[in-house]
Design an enzyme around this catalytic site. Structure first.
Site, PDB file in Angstrom:
ATOM      1  N   ASP A  67       8.066  15.331 -18.753  1.00 39.60           N
ATOM      2  CA  ASP A  67       7.855  16.238 -17.775  1.00 39.60           C
ATOM      3  C   ASP A  67       6.599  16.595 -17.331  1.00 39.60           C
ATOM      4  O   ASP A  67       5.484  15.971 -17.700  1.00 39.60           O
ATOM      5  CB  ASP A  67       8.163  17.509 -18.962  1.00 39.60           C
ATOM      6  CG  ASP A  67       7.562  17.501 -20.232  1.00 39.60           C
ATOM      7  OD1 ASP A  67       6.713  16.604 -20.327  1.00 39.60           O
ATOM      8  OD2 ASP A  67       7.897  18.238 -21.024  1.00 39.60           O
ATOM      9  N   ASN A 131      10.493  26.318 -30.457  1.00 40.88           N
ATOM     10  CA  ASN A 131      11.733  26.863 -30.269  1.00 40.88           C
ATOM     11  C   ASN A 131      12.760  25.724 -30.079  1.00 40.88           C
ATOM     12  O   ASN A 131      13.983  26.164 -29.565  1.00 40.88           O
ATOM     13  CB  ASN A 131      11.497  27.793 -28.999  1.00 40.88           C
ATOM     14  CG  ASN A 131      11.384  26.716 -27.822  1.00 40.88           C
ATOM     15  OD1 ASN A 131      11.032  25.912 -27.735  1.00 40.88           O
ATOM     16  ND2 ASN A 131      11.388  27.700 -26.651  1.00 40.88           N
ATOM     17  N   HIS A 133      12.766  23.180 -28.293  1.00 42.10           N
ATOM     18  CA  HIS A 133      12.937  22.443 -26.994  1.00 42.10           C
ATOM     19  C   HIS A 133      12.474  20.862 -27.002  1.00 42.10           C
ATOM     20  O   HIS A 133      11.652  20.714 -27.832  1.00 42.10           O
ATOM     21  CB  HIS A 133      12.131  23.327 -25.895  1.00 42.10           C
ATOM     22  CG  HIS A 133      10.475  23.113 -25.820  1.00 42.10           C
ATOM     23  ND1 HIS A 133       9.796  23.875 -25.271  1.00 42.10           N
ATOM     24  CD2 HIS A 133       9.813  21.981 -26.167  1.00 42.10           C
ATOM     25  CE1 HIS A 133       8.420  23.728 -25.401  1.00 42.10           C
ATOM     26  NE2 HIS A 133       8.644  22.378 -25.797  1.00 42.10           N
ATOM     27  N   GLU A 138      14.265  24.014 -22.310  1.00 44.93           N
ATOM     28  CA  GLU A 138      14.278  25.462 -23.223  1.00 44.93           C
ATOM     29  C   GLU A 138      15.597  25.771 -23.482  1.00 44.93           C
ATOM     30  O   GLU A 138      16.619  25.469 -23.055  1.00 44.93           O
ATOM     31  CB  GLU A 138      13.758  26.421 -22.258  1.00 44.93           C
ATOM     32  CG  GLU A 138      12.251  26.155 -22.023  1.00 44.93           C
ATOM     33  CD  GLU A 138      11.150  26.217 -23.089  1.00 44.93           C
ATOM     34  OE1 GLU A 138      11.372  26.037 -24.116  1.00 44.93           O
ATOM     35  OE2 GLU A 138       9.968  26.354 -22.513  1.00 44.93           O
TER      36      GLU A 138
HETATM   37  C1  GLP Z   1       5.400  20.874 -24.977  1.00 43.76           C
HETATM   38  C2  GLP Z   1       5.940  19.627 -24.316  1.00 43.76           C
HETATM   39  C3  GLP Z   1       6.971  18.959 -24.995  1.00 43.76           C
HETATM   40  C4  GLP Z   1       6.158  18.763 -26.500  1.00 43.76           C
HETATM   41  C5  GLP Z   1       6.241  20.233 -27.290  1.00 43.76           C
HETATM   42  C6  GLP Z   1       5.424  20.309 -28.402  1.00 43.76           C
HETATM   43  O1  GLP Z   1       5.375  21.977 -24.350  1.00 43.76           O
HETATM   44  N1  GLP Z   1       6.554  20.021 -22.845  1.00 43.76           N
HETATM   45  O2  GLP Z   1       7.234  17.498 -24.444  1.00 43.76           O
HETATM   46  O3  GLP Z   1       7.157  17.706 -27.486  1.00 43.76           O
HETATM   47  O4  GLP Z   1       5.827  21.128 -26.347  1.00 43.76           O
HETATM   48  O5  GLP Z   1       4.047  20.092 -28.350  1.00 43.76           O
HETATM   49  P1  GLP Z   1       3.067  19.908 -29.435  1.00 43.76           P
HETATM   50  O6  GLP Z   1       3.362  18.366 -29.936  1.00 43.76           O
HETATM   51  O7  GLP Z   1       1.778  20.098 -28.802  1.00 43.76           O
HETATM   52  O8  GLP Z   1       3.507  20.545 -30.607  1.00 43.76           O
END
Ligand code: GLP
Length: 242
Positions: A67, A131, A133, A138
């Site tokens: 992404d 959440n 995702h 989402e």
């Molecule tokens: C982000 C990314 C995801 C990631 C998630 C968790 O927004 N788009 O690909 O896995 O949220 O992030 P973190 O590893 O900092 O908790």
């Protein structure tokens, strides 16, 4: 589904990195899906060490990222292109033209087309949003979704505000590969650490499969490895300890 529980983040990261190293060694010219977020940083540090020790080469690999935010220039410190360069790609021998990010411009199905032309994703690394995702899919994302532009959930904007000066600076939209794109990968590696992920981990792995919890799709994946620390695994029934 294989679930590993580790006593801490360092052990989780080493185990995830060993898995990725073994997969790249098996298929040095494969297509690997990389993820951003704070969770895989330790895994990437370990991959860089393997590379520096001469145990791992990226020279034939092709990568696709999950992404990217919309509206941040590529050299913005919070863009995912910058993140990947800073945490991994800038430290290993991966050719620049082998790196691919989904782009908001043009027909977003182009990205799924690219993945197909390259023979499909061999290994997809995934973090998990609090959440549930995956990528930026989402809650409510269709399980048959492909790469597309999405609005970020307000909880995601709040979660990610810590990386920006102020919450108003967090982009409201992103381009993400779809759930279907992720599920088409031959192998999926999901990593999560910290108590703030324990609920999402439980709902993804043990709850009903529903589009309200995007990561719950993974229960149907034929080759899923989940690597957690104790805190992220705390709501799961006891599993193997490492
Ligand atoms: C982000 C990314 C995801 C990631 C998630 C968790 O927004 N788009 O690909 O896995 O949220 O992030 P973190 O590893 O900092 O908790």
């Amino acid at each position: 589904m294989v679930i590993e529980q580790h006593h801490d983040y360092a052990s989780l990261s080493r185990s995830a990195a060993a898995l990725v190293r073994d997969e790249i060694t098996k298929k040095p010219d494969g297509l690997f899906g990389f993820a951003t977020g704070s969770t895989p940083i330790g895994l990437y540090q370990q991959l860089i060490k393997y590379h520096q020790n001469g145990d791992l080469s990226f020279d034939q690999l092709t990568t696709v990222n999950l992404d990217e935010y919309i509206g941040l220039p590529e050299n913005h410190p919070q863009s995912y292109a910058y993140f990947m360069h800073h945490h991994l790609f800038g430290h290993v021998n991966l050719p620049k033209d082998s790196i691919h990010f989904p782009k908001p411009s043009g027909d977003s199905s182009t990205f799924d087309g690219l993945i197909q032309r390259k023979g499909g994703i061999d290994v997809q690394i995934l973090g998990l949003g609090s959440n549930g995702h995956i990528g930026f899919n989402e809650p409510g994302s269709p399980f048959n979704s492909r790469t597309r532009i999405v609005d970020l959930a307000s909880s995601t904007i709040r979660d990610n505000a810590r990386f920006f000066d102020q919450i108003e600076d967090v982009p409201r939209q992103a381009v993400t590969v779809g759930i279907h794109t992720i599920m088409s990968a031959r192998k999926v590696l999901l990593i999560a650490n910290g108590a703030e992920k324990s609920d999402a981990v439980y709902r993804c792995l043990k709850g009903p499969q529903t589009e309200d919890v995007p990561g719950s799709c993974l229960q149907s994946h034929p080759d899923l490895t989940v690597i957690l620390d104790h805190d992220a695994a705390s709501r799961l029934p006891a599993n193997g300890h490492h």
